[in-house]
Scaffold this motif. Structure first.
Motif, PDB file in Angstrom:
ATOM      1  N   SER A 180     -38.072 -42.457   2.432  1.00  0.00           N
ATOM      2  CA  SER A 180     -37.414 -43.910   1.864  1.00  0.00           C
ATOM      3  C   SER A 180     -36.695 -43.616   0.954  1.00  0.00           C
ATOM      4  N   THR A 181     -35.194 -44.844   0.808  1.00  0.00           N
ATOM      5  CA  THR A 181     -34.701 -44.865  -0.754  1.00  0.00           C
ATOM      6  C   THR A 181     -35.288 -46.064  -1.439  1.00  0.00           C
ATOM      7  N   GLY A 182     -35.011 -45.584  -2.461  1.00  0.00           N
ATOM      8  CA  GLY A 182     -35.544 -46.492  -3.593  1.00  0.00           C
ATOM      9  C   GLY A 182     -34.295 -47.791  -3.530  1.00  0.00           C
ATOM     10  N   PRO A 183     -34.313 -48.561  -4.870  1.00  0.00           N
ATOM     11  CA  PRO A 183     -33.230 -49.496  -5.396  1.00  0.00           C
ATOM     12  C   PRO A 183     -32.610 -49.018  -5.558  1.00  0.00           C
ATOM     13  N   LEU A 184     -31.442 -50.470  -5.750  1.00  0.00           N
ATOM     14  CA  LEU A 184     -30.212 -49.560  -6.424  1.00  0.00           C
ATOM     15  C   LEU A 184     -30.043 -49.082  -7.484  1.00  0.00           C
ATOM     16  N   MET A 185     -30.647 -50.096  -8.547  1.00  0.00           N
ATOM     17  CA  MET A 185     -30.630 -49.476  -9.691  1.00  0.00           C
ATOM     18  C   MET A 185     -32.128 -49.470 -10.447  1.00  0.00           C
TER      19      MET A 185
END
Length: 240
Positions: A2-7
């Motif tokens: 899974s990808t993390g948050p934008l910042m």
């Protein structure tokens, strides 16, 4: 994965300051190391970074945060996006070549034409990112800089990868028709070529012709003809 948050660091700063989540939970959600999150809590990392609330941009919900605070083993999950962006489809066409490498394309084309003449123009276009007109000009030596071109490997120049080049070469070799060998040229089997000289060869011994037998046959035939051509007078003389 899974990808993390934008910042991630700004989000980690906000979660450290405004929630009771553990360092492991914040590190897993923001894709950071737990020691890095601990450094954020101690003020040693991400100094001066303003916290970003993930609930505002829709990446996390309050219910998800409360569920994670109640269970230290729970891992936060990104909220599904409300707006689904269409997938950008890449158009098929010539490979993009950086501006700094475009001057090396004619040299790479010349190298491909000399070392892999089986490649089609479309394959060279995919590898180097050029046009069919340029390929034809280099092939006909009508290019404006034809006198100063030097064949150079496109892989060395960074215009394509070795995997792409090998793939196109193998594809061109597969599409090329096989040329039949001229005549009935076949190799003799190993048992024939390695056989001793005293053994009988399947095709006969052509190295030494049978001259003795031929000469014997010729001499016998000549004497027989001479006997037939003897005159009667000669026979009478012989009797006397």
């Amino acid at each position: 994965m899974s990808t993390g948050p934008l910042m991630p660091k700004a989000t980690a700063v906000w979660l450290v300051e405004n929630t009771a989540l553990t360092f492991d939970q914040i590190a897993d959600f923001c894709k950071l190391h737990p020691l890095e999150v601990k450094g954020i809590a101690d003020g040693e990392v991400a100094a001066g970074i303003k916290g970003l609330d993930p609930t505002v941009n829709g990446q996390l919900t309050r219910e998800e945060i409360a569920r994670a605070e109640a269970n230290a083993a729970y891992r936060l999950r990104l909220a599904p996006p409300k707006v689904k962006l269409p997938e950008v489809k890449r158009k098929k066409g010539p490979r993009y070549t950086p501006v700094s490498r475009r001057q090396d394309r004619p040299n790479a084309i010349l190298w491909l034409l000399r070392n892999h003449p089986e490649l089609k123009d479309a394959q060279i276009m995919r590898l180097v990112g050029t046009t069919k007109t340029t390929i034809q000009q280099i092939r006909d030596r009508t290019h404006w800089n034809a006198a100063h071109l030097t064949p150079m490997d496109p892989v060395t120049l960074g215009l394509c990868s070795q995997i792409d080049l090998d793939f196109e070469v193998a594809r061109a070799a597969k599409d090329r028709p096989q040329v039949a060998p001229e005549g009935d040229q076949t190799l003799l089997p190993a048992e024939v070529t390695t056989a001793p000289e005293d053994e009988v060869k399947p095709f006969g011994d052509t190295s030494r012709p049978r001259r003795e037998e031929e000469e014997k046959l010729d001499v016998d035939s000549v004497f027989a003809k001479l006997k037939q051509l003897k005159r009667p007078d000669d026979e009478e003389d012989e009797e006397l």
